[in-house]
Design an enzyme around this catalytic site. Structure first.
Site, short mmCIF file in Angstrom:
data_model
loop_
_atom_site.label_atom_id
_atom_site.label_comp_id
_atom_site.label_asym_id
_atom_site.label_seq_id
_atom_site.Cartn_x
_atom_site.Cartn_y
_atom_site.Cartn_z
N ASN A 1 -14.41 2.44 3.32
CA ASN A 1 -12.85 2.50 3.02
C ASN A 1 -12.35 3.54 3.75
O ASN A 1 -11.06 3.60 3.92
CB ASN A 1 -12.54 2.86 1.61
CG ASN A 1 -12.63 3.97 1.19
OD1 ASN A 1 -13.45 5.04 1.63
ND2 ASN A 1 -11.72 4.43 0.43
N LYS B 1 -13.14 -4.52 3.70
CA LYS B 1 -14.33 -3.13 3.34
C LYS B 1 -15.68 -3.33 3.78
O LYS B 1 -16.24 -2.49 4.28
CB LYS B 1 -14.07 -2.62 1.78
CG LYS B 1 -12.89 -1.98 1.50
CD LYS B 1 -12.88 -1.48 0.31
CE LYS B 1 -11.43 -1.30 -0.10
NZ LYS B 1 -11.44 -0.39 -1.29
N GLY C 1 -4.64 2.31 -11.57
CA GLY C 1 -5.33 2.73 -10.26
C GLY C 1 -4.57 4.02 -9.70
O GLY C 1 -5.48 4.54 -8.59
N TYR D 1 -2.89 -0.61 -8.79
CA TYR D 1 -2.13 0.71 -9.25
C TYR D 1 -0.33 0.18 -8.88
O TYR D 1 -0.28 -0.70 -8.19
CB TYR D 1 -2.32 1.80 -8.47
CG TYR D 1 -2.03 1.53 -6.73
CD1 TYR D 1 -3.31 1.39 -6.20
CD2 TYR D 1 -1.01 2.03 -6.01
CE1 TYR D 1 -3.37 1.12 -4.70
CE2 TYR D 1 -0.93 1.51 -4.79
CZ TYR D 1 -1.90 1.33 -4.27
OH TYR D 1 -1.93 1.10 -2.75
N SER E 1 0.88 -1.20 0.04
CA SER E 1 0.14 0.04 0.13
C SER E 1 0.91 1.40 0.17
O SER E 1 1.79 1.39 0.97
CB SER E 1 -1.00 0.12 1.26
OG SER E 1 -1.57 1.37 1.24
N GLY F 1 -15.55 -8.21 -11.57
CA GLY F 1 -15.49 -8.54 -10.29
C GLY F 1 -16.52 -8.01 -9.55
O GLY F 1 -17.37 -7.07 -10.20
N GLY G 1 -16.59 -7.60 -6.05
CA GLY G 1 -16.39 -7.05 -4.67
C GLY G 1 -16.75 -5.92 -4.07
O GLY G 1 -17.67 -5.22 -4.87
N GLY G 2 -16.25 -5.18 -3.15
CA GLY G 2 -16.47 -3.82 -2.55
C GLY G 2 -16.30 -2.67 -3.60
O GLY G 2 -17.07 -1.85 -3.66
N ASP H 1 -14.07 5.87 -2.58
CA ASP H 1 -13.44 5.20 -3.73
C ASP H 1 -14.15 5.51 -4.83
O ASP H 1 -13.41 5.73 -6.06
CB ASP H 1 -13.64 3.72 -3.36
CG ASP H 1 -12.56 2.79 -2.44
OD1 ASP H 1 -11.52 3.63 -2.49
OD2 ASP H 1 -12.76 1.86 -1.88
P1 NDP Z 1 -12.76 -7.72 -2.93
O1 NDP Z 1 -12.30 -8.83 -2.20
O2 NDP Z 1 -14.02 -7.11 -2.18
O3 NDP Z 1 -13.31 -8.42 -4.26
C1 NDP Z 1 -12.60 -9.24 -5.06
C2 NDP Z 1 -13.50 -9.68 -6.31
O4 NDP Z 1 -12.61 -10.20 -7.09
C3 NDP Z 1 -14.44 -10.64 -6.10
O5 NDP Z 1 -15.60 -10.44 -7.02
C4 NDP Z 1 -13.80 -11.99 -6.62
O6 NDP Z 1 -14.46 -12.73 -7.37
C5 NDP Z 1 -13.04 -11.47 -7.53
N1 NDP Z 1 -11.47 -12.03 -7.77
C6 NDP Z 1 -10.67 -12.20 -6.83
N2 NDP Z 1 -9.51 -12.80 -7.38
C7 NDP Z 1 -9.89 -13.06 -8.59
C8 NDP Z 1 -8.98 -13.83 -9.77
N3 NDP Z 1 -7.87 -14.57 -9.46
N4 NDP Z 1 -9.83 -13.99 -11.05
C9 NDP Z 1 -10.93 -13.44 -11.05
N5 NDP Z 1 -11.79 -12.94 -10.01
C10 NDP Z 1 -11.18 -12.72 -8.97
O7 NDP Z 1 -11.72 -6.62 -3.19
P2 NDP Z 1 -11.83 -5.18 -3.50
O8 NDP Z 1 -12.91 -4.69 -4.19
O9 NDP Z 1 -11.79 -4.40 -2.03
O10 NDP Z 1 -10.65 -4.84 -4.04
C11 NDP Z 1 -10.28 -5.47 -5.60
C12 NDP Z 1 -9.22 -4.74 -6.14
O11 NDP Z 1 -9.15 -3.12 -6.35
C13 NDP Z 1 -7.74 -4.86 -5.20
O12 NDP Z 1 -6.70 -5.26 -6.13
C14 NDP Z 1 -7.52 -3.60 -4.63
O13 NDP Z 1 -6.01 -3.26 -4.32
C15 NDP Z 1 -8.07 -2.75 -5.76
N6 NDP Z 1 -8.41 -1.43 -5.11
C16 NDP Z 1 -7.63 -0.05 -5.64
C17 NDP Z 1 -8.07 1.23 -5.33
C18 NDP Z 1 -7.29 2.36 -5.68
O14 NDP Z 1 -7.33 3.51 -5.30
N7 NDP Z 1 -6.41 2.18 -6.92
C19 NDP Z 1 -9.23 1.37 -4.38
C20 NDP Z 1 -9.93 0.24 -3.87
C21 NDP Z 1 -9.47 -1.27 -4.52
P3 NDP Z 1 -15.55 -13.99 -6.46
O15 NDP Z 1 -16.70 -13.40 -6.18
O16 NDP Z 1 -15.72 -15.04 -7.29
O17 NDP Z 1 -14.55 -14.47 -5.40
#
Ligand code: NDP
Length: 263
Positions: A84, A63, A228, A208, A14, A120, A122-123, A99
Site C-alpha cells: 500500500n 494493492k 476505518g 471510513y 480518498s 472479505g 482481498g488485500g 495497513d
Molecule cells: P479488494 O478489492 O482487494 O477486496 C475486495 C473484497 O471485497 C473481495 O473479497 C470481494 O469479494 C469483496 N467484495 C467486494 N464487493 C463486495 C460486495 N458488494 N459484497 C460482498 N463482498 C464484496 O479491496 P481492499 O482489500 O483493497 O479494500 C477493501 C476496503 O477496505 C475498501 O473499501 C477500502 O476503502 C478499505 N480500506 C480502508 C483502509 C483504511 O485505512 N481505513 C485501508 C485499506 C482499505 P470477491 O472475492 O467475492 O470478489
C-alpha cells in the site's frame, strides 16, 4: 519539491491528500500529495515514474498489482504479497505495507481480542489476517466467493464462503469488503450479518468517513463499533514516515495528520 500521490479506482473519496499535505504544510516539508485515478493496474509502475513521484499510496483495487510492480518489497508486505506504500529509491520502486499495523493501532482500545471474523478476502483482509495470526489471534474469513479463500486457509485461518458459513463466537468482526463504499450494500446477506452480530462484542469497518450499512446495523444492535478513520490515520502516519525518510518526528506527523480529519 517532492511529489506524492495515491493510486486507486475510485480515488476521489480518498482523504490521503488532505492528511499528508497537512503534515507537509505544518512542518514546512517541501512536498505535495495528489491523487491519481488509475484504471489499469498494469500501468502502475509506468505512471508512477511518468509523474516523477517520490512515493505513493495504493488503494482499491491495485494493492496486489502494486506488489507485482515493485523492484523490491520490504517487511510485512513481502509476507502477504500486498503493497500500500511505494517509495522511489534512486529509480527503484520499493514496496511496503502499513495497513495492518495501522489497523492494530486503531483497535488498541478494544480489549482482549482472541478471535476475529474478517469479512472479505482481498488485500486488506490478507494484511489483517496475517498480522492477527502473528499476534496469536484466531482468524476466520468469510467471503462472497470461494476463489480467494485458499490463501487464508494455507496460513491457518478457518475459511467459509456465504454458501457454507456457520456462525461461531467472535470478539471482533471486521468488514474489509468495499460493500458500502459507494453503494448501500451489506458485505453479506442481512440475516447472516444479524446472526454474526449476536456472537461478537466489537465491530469494525475498514471504510471510513461514513456510517456504512454494516455499521448502521451494528449501531442498531447496540454493539461497540468503529469506522476505518483510525486505521487510515495509523497507516498514514507510518507511510508518511517512509515518505520523509524519518526526517520528521512521528508525534508531529500524527498531530498534523489527525488535525486534517476536522477539515
Ligand atoms: P479488494 O478489492 O482487494 O477486496 C475486495 C473484497 O471485497 C473481495 O473479497 C470481494 O469479494 C469483496 N467484495 C467486494 N464487493 C463486495 C460486495 N458488494 N459484497 C460482498 N463482498 C464484496 O479491496 P481492499 O482489500 O483493497 O479494500 C477493501 C476496503 O477496505 C475498501 O473499501 C477500502 O476503502 C478499505 N480500506 C480502508 C483502509 C483504511 O485505512 N481505513 C485501508 C485499506 C482499505 P470477491 O472475492 O467475492 O470478489
Amino acid at each position: 519539491m517532492q511529489l506524492f500521490s495515491i493510486f486507486g479506482n475510485p480515488v476521489a473519496h480518498s482523504r490521503s491528500p488532505l492528511m499528508h499535505n497537512s503534515v507537509f504544510k505544518h512542518l514546512s516539508y517541501k512536498a505535495c500529495y495528489t491523487r491519481t485515478l488509475l484504471e489499469d493496474s498494469t500501468k502502475l509502475k509506468e505512471t508512477f515514474f511518468k509523474l516523477k513521484l517520490s512515493g505513493a499510496n495504493v488503494t482499491v483495487p491495485h494493492k496486489e498489482a502494486a506488489f507485482e510492480a515493485c523492484d523490491e518489497v520490504r517487511g510485512f508486505a513481502k509476507k502477504i504479497g500486498v503493497v500500500n506504500t511505494l517509495i522511489n529509491e534512486n529509480g527503484r520502486l520499493i514496496g511496503y505495507n502499513t495497513d495492518a499495523d495501522g489497523f492494530l493501532y486503531a483497535i488498541s482500545e478494544f480489549q482482549n481480542i482472541k478471535k476475529v471474523l474478517i469479512i472479505g478476502a482481498g488485500g486488506t483482509a490478507k494484511a489483517l489476517a496475517i498480522r492477527f495470526l502473528d499476534e496469536g489471534i484466531k482468524v476466520s474469513v468469510l467471503n462472497r466467493s470461494e476463489g480467494r479463500l485458499a490463501y487464508f486457509q494455507d496460513f491457518g485461518c478457518s475459511v467459509n464462503s456465504w454458501d457454507n458459513f456457520k456462525v461461531s463466537e467472535y470478539d471482533l468482526v471486521i468488514n474489509t469488503t468495499s460493500a458500502g463504499l459507494q453503494d448501500t450494500e451489506l458485505p453479506a446477506p442481512k440475516e447472516m450479518i444479524e446472526d454474526i452480530f449476536k456472537h461478537t462484542r466489537y465491530v469494525a469497518d475498514a471504510i471510513y468517513g461514513k456510517v456504512t450499512p454494516f455499521l448502521a446495523l451494528a449501531q442498531e444492535k447496540q454493539l461497540t463499533y468503529k469506522d476505518g478513520a483510525d486505521m487510515l490515520l495509523g497507516q498514514g502516519v507510518l507511510a508518511n514516515e517512509l515518505f520523509v525518510n524519518k526526517k520528521l518526528a512521528k508525534e508531529d506527523i500524527e498531530k498534523y495528520m489527525k488535525a486534517s480529519f476536522s477539515l
